[in-house]
Design an enzyme around this catalytic site. Sequence first.
Site, mmCIF file in Angstrom:
data_model
loop_
_atom_site.group_PDB
_atom_site.id
_atom_site.type_symbol
_atom_site.label_atom_id
_atom_site.label_comp_id
_atom_site.label_asym_id
_atom_site.label_seq_id
_atom_site.Cartn_x
_atom_site.Cartn_y
_atom_site.Cartn_z
ATOM 1 N N HIS A 75 31.618 -19.616 0.591
ATOM 2 C CA HIS A 75 30.818 -18.667 1.376
ATOM 3 C C HIS A 75 30.654 -17.315 0.664
ATOM 4 O O HIS A 75 31.134 -16.278 1.146
ATOM 5 C CB HIS A 75 31.438 -18.454 2.769
ATOM 6 C CG HIS A 75 30.453 -17.860 3.737
ATOM 7 N ND1 HIS A 75 30.548 -17.995 5.090
ATOM 8 C CD2 HIS A 75 29.318 -17.122 3.523
ATOM 9 C CE1 HIS A 75 29.538 -17.367 5.677
ATOM 10 N NE2 HIS A 75 28.773 -16.824 4.742
ATOM 11 N N GLU A 109 36.200 -21.793 8.396
ATOM 12 C CA GLU A 109 36.434 -21.033 7.165
ATOM 13 C C GLU A 109 37.536 -20.007 7.424
ATOM 14 O O GLU A 109 37.601 -19.471 8.534
ATOM 15 C CB GLU A 109 35.162 -20.293 6.748
ATOM 16 C CG GLU A 109 34.024 -21.206 6.375
ATOM 17 C CD GLU A 109 32.744 -20.431 6.017
ATOM 18 O OE1 GLU A 109 32.781 -19.189 5.993
ATOM 19 O OE2 GLU A 109 31.720 -21.068 5.799
ATOM 20 N N ARG A 154 25.037 -21.856 7.797
ATOM 21 C CA ARG A 154 26.373 -21.818 8.382
ATOM 22 C C ARG A 154 26.892 -23.246 8.464
ATOM 23 O O ARG A 154 26.115 -24.200 8.638
ATOM 24 C CB ARG A 154 26.344 -21.227 9.798
ATOM 25 C CG ARG A 154 26.218 -19.711 9.844
ATOM 26 C CD ARG A 154 27.479 -19.010 9.325
ATOM 27 N NE ARG A 154 27.391 -17.563 9.422
ATOM 28 C CZ ARG A 154 26.934 -16.762 8.454
ATOM 29 N NH1 ARG A 154 26.528 -17.260 7.305
ATOM 30 N NH2 ARG A 154 26.924 -15.456 8.625
HETATM 31 O O1 LIG Z 1 24.977 -12.442 5.375
HETATM 32 C C1 LIG Z 1 25.435 -13.513 5.754
HETATM 33 O O2 LIG Z 1 25.439 -13.823 6.958
HETATM 34 C C2 LIG Z 1 26.007 -14.448 4.790
HETATM 35 O O3 LIG Z 1 26.649 -15.377 5.176
HETATM 36 C C3 LIG Z 1 25.741 -14.231 3.344
HETATM 37 O O4 LIG Z 1 26.187 -15.305 2.562
#
Ligand SMILES: O=C(O)C(=O)CO
Length: 333
Positions: free
Chosen positions: A284, A265, A236
Amino acid sequence: MRPKVAVLFKMKSGPLKELERYTDVEILLYPSVEELGEKIAEFDGIIVSPLNPIPREVIEKAERLKVISCHSAGYDHVDVKAATERGIYVTKVSGWLSEAVAEFAVGLMIALLRKIPHTDRFIRAGEWKSHRVVWSRFKEIETVYGKTVGILGMGAIGKAIARRVKALGTEVVYWSRSRKPDIEEDVGARYLPLEEVLQRADIIVLALPATPETYHIINEERLKLMEGKYLVNIGRGTLVDEKAVVRALKEGKLKGYATDVFEREPVTKHELFGMEWTTVLTPHYAGLSKEAMEDMGFQAVRNLLAVLRGEVPKDLVNREVLKVRPPEEVKML
Ligand SMILES: O=C(O)C(=O)CO
């Protein structure tokens, strides 16, 4: 009475049909927090994507809600503490998704060290006028082979990354909340304290969840231990202090940063955009693949149905909820 369930994003049709066999489903595509707050009291369960924030103010209005099933590995978009207090089960998914994200992490790593996006831009710009220009422009390219890879976070995704990078001819060191003997045995990964991983590894990969404890885990201080190293982030954006990363790149201390995630984002403007030589940036989508999306949908549905059947789902995020509201008290199916 059949349970009523809302799906807050475009889920694949196969899992949706499975959900409709047992529950009455309403599709509410990406509702605002206010819109969701007005409707949430109607539902026994919801299935959410990372683009659906579920804050405390929504959870407090969720009179019937028993389960929030995340169609993702991450669950930082859900106020898990508020859910636990109300006896609401929160679940996540793994499986194919972990493999898809791990594969992407390796892709980012190779792209960053071998400068694949850079050479792609080079050739499209009509700059390939001679072989000499290629050899001089890209002579600093490095291989992943022979490097030490440091993985922070050894959950399902971290393990899937470890297996892949081992096959590329690297040494693996890692730090995680707890030691993982299975991966130590499988690939000879060595557990080290966090700071030592940063010092030993040439390439550091972030595969941690976003929690208050991991917020800005890569900060100014820790970046000082990472001089001449590469950083890859598929966890993240909030795992890193982006401003400190930008500074470290500008000062030539951090050698490169490849990331699929950002502190905010979506993002249409960022200082990293101008740093073409030292970064690889993607929007992402590490988990986004046809196969993974289908598998994630079925897992999210299975997790939700398990809760409504009074079972403990496989990927339960908040185990403490079992004490607040035991499974037999949420059973409806
Ligand atoms: O599944 C998730 O949390 C994601 O961010 C996949 O990229």
